[in-house]
Design an enzyme around this catalytic site. Structure first.
Site, PDB file in Angstrom:
ATOM      1  N   LYS A   1       5.397  -5.217  12.811  1.00 19.92           N
ATOM      2  CA  LYS A   1       4.500  -5.247  13.825  1.00 19.92           C
ATOM      3  C   LYS A   1       5.230  -5.768  14.997  1.00 19.92           C
ATOM      4  CE  LYS A   1       0.275  -4.198  11.985  1.00 19.92           C
ATOM      5  NZ  LYS A   1      -0.438  -3.148  12.517  1.00 19.92           N
TER       6      LYS A   1
ATOM      7  N   GLU B   1      -5.987  -7.859  18.851  1.00 17.06           N
ATOM      8  CA  GLU B   1      -6.830  -7.580  17.820  1.00 17.06           C
ATOM      9  C   GLU B   1      -6.079  -7.730  16.524  1.00 17.06           C
ATOM     10  OE1 GLU B   1      -5.351  -4.922  18.968  1.00 17.06           O
ATOM     11  OE2 GLU B   1      -4.707  -3.891  17.121  1.00 17.06           O
TER      12      GLU B   1
ATOM     13  N   SER C   1       6.451  -2.007   4.541  1.00 19.37           N
ATOM     14  CA  SER C   1       6.091  -2.601   6.019  1.00 19.37           C
ATOM     15  C   SER C   1       5.839  -4.212   6.236  1.00 19.37           C
ATOM     16  CB  SER C   1       4.608  -1.925   6.573  1.00 19.37           C
ATOM     17  OG  SER C   1       3.757  -2.396   5.669  1.00 19.37           O
TER      18      SER C   1
HETATM   19  C1  LIG Z   1       2.336  -5.233   6.544  1.00 18.93           C
HETATM   20  C2  LIG Z   1       1.314  -4.189   7.152  1.00 18.93           C
HETATM   21  N1  LIG Z   1       1.434  -3.119   6.976  1.00 18.93           N
HETATM   22  C3  LIG Z   1       0.764  -2.095   7.468  1.00 18.93           C
HETATM   23  C4  LIG Z   1      -0.445  -2.695   8.438  1.00 18.93           C
HETATM   24  C5  LIG Z   1      -1.004  -1.469   8.946  1.00 18.93           C
HETATM   25  O1  LIG Z   1      -1.085  -0.981  10.072  1.00 18.93           O
HETATM   26  P1  LIG Z   1      -0.369   0.398  10.566  1.00 18.93           P
HETATM   27  O2  LIG Z   1      -0.780   1.492   9.835  1.00 18.93           O
HETATM   28  O3  LIG Z   1      -0.377   0.417  12.053  1.00 18.93           O
HETATM   29  O4  LIG Z   1       1.112   0.202  10.221  1.00 18.93           O
HETATM   30  C6  LIG Z   1      -0.521  -3.829   8.767  1.00 18.93           C
HETATM   31  C7  LIG Z   1      -1.723  -4.238   9.505  1.00 18.93           C
HETATM   32  O5  LIG Z   1      -2.106  -5.305   9.686  1.00 18.93           O
HETATM   33  C8  LIG Z   1       0.357  -4.785   8.225  1.00 18.93           C
HETATM   34  O6  LIG Z   1       0.254  -6.139   8.287  1.00 18.93           O
END
Ligand SMILES: Cc1ncc(COP(=O)(O)O)c(C=O)c1O
Lengths: 406, 256
Positions: free
Chosen positions: A112, A134, A391
């Site tokens: 993020k 948000e 992620s």
């Molecule tokens: C670690 C992590 N991965 C994925 C996401 C999902 O978001 P996005 O689909 O935009 O990557 C989030 C959202 O809070 C997250 O904290």
């Protein structure tokens, strides 16, 4: 050559990367559409703000000074480039080459921060003094609160009541960072309603406030702008895979909430032959269970009932508990360029533990969705190289998992 | 020109200020509330069709919508009831675009016409995205009321006004629906800007919260839309209270 200079070269090569003509990464059309998806469905009050943001982003993105400032912040503050880790234990167990892109190692613990640093620097450049955001899992909220602290801006984060309860640690982190956190009690009291409340705030404060949206969703230019800020994931990974594998991986996998980490890593491979897989939770499957609809400023696949009321998503992971998906994913799905399978909460809990035990890496529950799909599909991918976007890290989820695992 | 704009223009020509209360469709007592409003001086009523994600609405209207949805209300059920309302004044619906997009603009516009609805307000459908809806609405004779916001630069307002049928909805403040202590300066400022460029009726809504504020805005604008202050009365005291309140606002805006 030392490791350091090789990663510096990777970082440098990502600064001014532009898509070639005919690339699937071309910007959306003038109305903000990727094919039939996207657009700008916002209250009239916000139209000038979206136009101003589009112009501001275009101008900044074309400015070398801005691009280098962002790169320096990403490298020196957030810790980019993020490394690749090959999972030898789990890989041989599954019969695949499993490679993780380690976005969990970024400052604040997820991908993020890439988007947030970009938007916060842009907001500052545009003369805004306050950020609203948000958040679902709290990772985007924490990243926004962090950038606000760093750049000396005011910050308010909206978070559904349900998520405030299951992500208590991140609520406290945001407050520590000097941000205000408001629990949202309307609707399903999760991410969807936090977006509504952030938009309502922005409608009232648009003069001095920037809405720092946390995924590749919302009205134009957000889906495109946020994708550009996350391209660094895919651009780095592409160069790193060439070094490690000598080619692009056969499969690229990421979890999908709004879709920012997925589009980030996809963007490095969308013009190659790699199979692209975005994994949604079974209870928040916008692509496979949804139909085209309009909410939160965009036309995209959306879970809705038989008259068009938006359905509540239900997922173990607060960050994926969202009934929609970013419009570029709808576009890639409609073209058949990417696929969007689902996994169940039970499979996710399994893979959360699996990665922890076999590799010593505790993944975010969101990221564990990607792994859950890989584990299920491994028998069909024997011998293939599979790149997974990790992620985020799972520290924030440990409390929730203690409750689930007892 | 449609029925709503026709009536509003002739009432204005006769020196009358226009009053449009908003009532959440499907909230218990909504039909008698509409009749009470009509009997006490409303010139039209804006009927909200509840949507799961009402981004332009503040807490009061959100609550009413959510409650109505929990009772299982649907757009079709509301439109069906509308045919039995039997009031003399024109009716408009206010809803969010996904409820139009889902059946498709052509079918939704036809449904409105069959129910006897004159006009529609879609607050999350700005000018640039309004093409398909406007074409369908025009074909069915449904008047599309466009919103004009205080943030609009001077070169945008004429384009919004051009596309508006029925009246121009002048958004009273930066923010969502809800009651405020005092009238925002922007309420009269935007109405003035709009009056300077159009002879279509200009009504101010969002953040006009009581009879005094309604009086203030109608010194500049042709009329006023009252939302949260009406819905709150419906929720707290029922349909009769709506009638009393509409009468009170009516007499305030009628004073010179
Ligand atoms: C670690 C992590 N991965 C994925 C996401 C999902 O978001 P996005 O689909 O935009 O990557 C989030 C959202 O809070 C997250 O904290």
């Amino acid at each position: 050559m030392t490791e350091k200079s090789s990663s510096a070269a990777i970082a440098d090569s990502t600064v001014n990367k532009e898509e070639s003509l005919g690339s699937l990464l071309a910007p959306p059309d003038e109305s903000g559409r990727f094919g039939e998806f996207g657009g700008r469905f916002v209250p009239e009050t916000l139209v000038p703000a979206c136009e101003e943001l589009e112009a501001g982003f275009n101008e900044a993105w074309a400015d070398q000074g801005f691009r280098y400032e962002l790169r320096d912040r990403l490298n020196e503050y957030a810790g980019r480039p993020s490394i690749l880790t090959e999972c030898h234990n789990l890989g041989s167990q599954l019969g695949i080459r499993l490679i993780l892109k380690r976005e969990d190692l970024n400052h604040t613990g997820s991908h993020k921060i890439n988007n947030v640093l970009g938007q916060a620097l842009l907001a500052k450049r545009m003369g805004k003094t306050r950020l609203v955001a948000e958040t679902g899992a709290g990772q985007h909220g924490v990243a926004t609160a962090t950038a606000a602290a760093l750049l000396d801006m005011d910050c308010k984060v909206y978070m559904g009541e349900v998520d405030v309860d299951r992500q208590e640690l991140n609520v406290f982190r945001m407050r520590l960072l000097g941000s205000e956190v408001e629990a949202v009690s309307s609707g399903s009291r999760t991410l969807k309603d936090a977006v509504n409340e952030a938009m309502r705030d922005w409608v009232a404060t648009v003069g001095h406030t920037h809405y720092c949206l946390g995924s590749v969703m919302g009205p134009h230019p957000y889906p495109w702008m946020v994708r550009q800020f996350h391209r660094v994931i895919g651009d780095e990974a592409h160069a790193q895979c060439l070094e490690l594998l000598g080619q692009a991986p056969e499969v690229v996998v990421a979890c999908v909430g709004g879709g920012s980490n997925a589009i980030g890593i996809f963007s490095g491979f969308v013009d190659s032959d790699s199979r692209l897989v975005g994994v949604e939770p079974a209870g928040g499957a916008a692509v496979s269970r949804g139909a085209a609809g309009v909410v939160h400023g965009m036309r995209s696949y959306l879970m809705q009932d038989e008259v068009g009321q938006v359905e509540e998503a239900h997922s173990i992971s607060a960050g994926l508990d969202y009934p929609g998906v970013g419009p570029e994913h709808s576009y890639l799905a409609s073209l058949g360029r990417a696929e969007y399978p689902t996994v169940t909460d039970a499979e996710v809990v399994e893979s959360f533990q699996l990665l922890s035990r076999s590799e010593g890496i505790i993944p975010a529950l969101e990221s564990a969705h990607a792994l859950a799909w890989i584990v299920r599909e491994a028998p069909q991918m024997q011998g293939q190289s599979v790149l997974m976007n990790l992620s985020g890290r799972g520290d924030k989820d440990v409390d929730q998992m203690m409750g689930i695992l007892g | 020109m449609g029925r709503l704009e026709d009536e509003f223009r002739s009432k204005r020509a006769a020196g009358r200020k226009l009053l449009v209360p908003y009532i959440t469709g499907g909230y218990p007592g909504w039909q008698p509330a509409i009749r009470a409003a009509a009997a006490n001086g409303a010139d039209a009523v804006e009927i909200g069709i509840p949507f799961s994600d009402p981004v332009m609405d503040g807490p009061v209207i959100q609550q009413a919508s959510q409650f109505a949805l929990e009772q299982g209300v649907t757009p079709a059920a509301i439109l069906d009831e509308v045919t039995r309302l039997d009031v003399e004044i024109p009716l408009a619906v206010m809803t969010y675009y996904n409820l139009v997009h889902h059946p498709g603009p052509v079918r939704f516009a036809a449904d409105l016409r069959r129910a006897g609805i004159s006009a529609a307000i879609l607050p999350d459908l700005p000018l640039e995205e309004a093409g398909p809806w406007c074409a369908a609405a025009d074909a069915e004779g449904i008047e599309t009321i466009m919103l004009a916001a205080p943030t609009a630069p001077d070169d945008r307002l004429p384009r919004v006004v051009d596309r508006a049928h029925g009246f121009v909805y002048s958004v009273g403040l930066l923010g969502v629906t809800g009651e405020r202590e005092s009238l925002a300066e922007s309420a009269t400022a935007l109405a003035k800007r709009l009056k300077a460029i159009t002879d279509k009726p200009v009504l101010v809504g969002v953040g006009v919260s009581n009879a005094t504020q309604a009086y203030e805005v109608t010194r500049v604008a042709d009329g006023v839309i009252q939302g949260a202050s009406v819905v709150r009365r419906l929720m707290e005291d029922g349909p009769d209270a709506v009638g009393d309140y509409v009468a009170e606002v009516r007499s305030a805006i009628d004073a010179d």
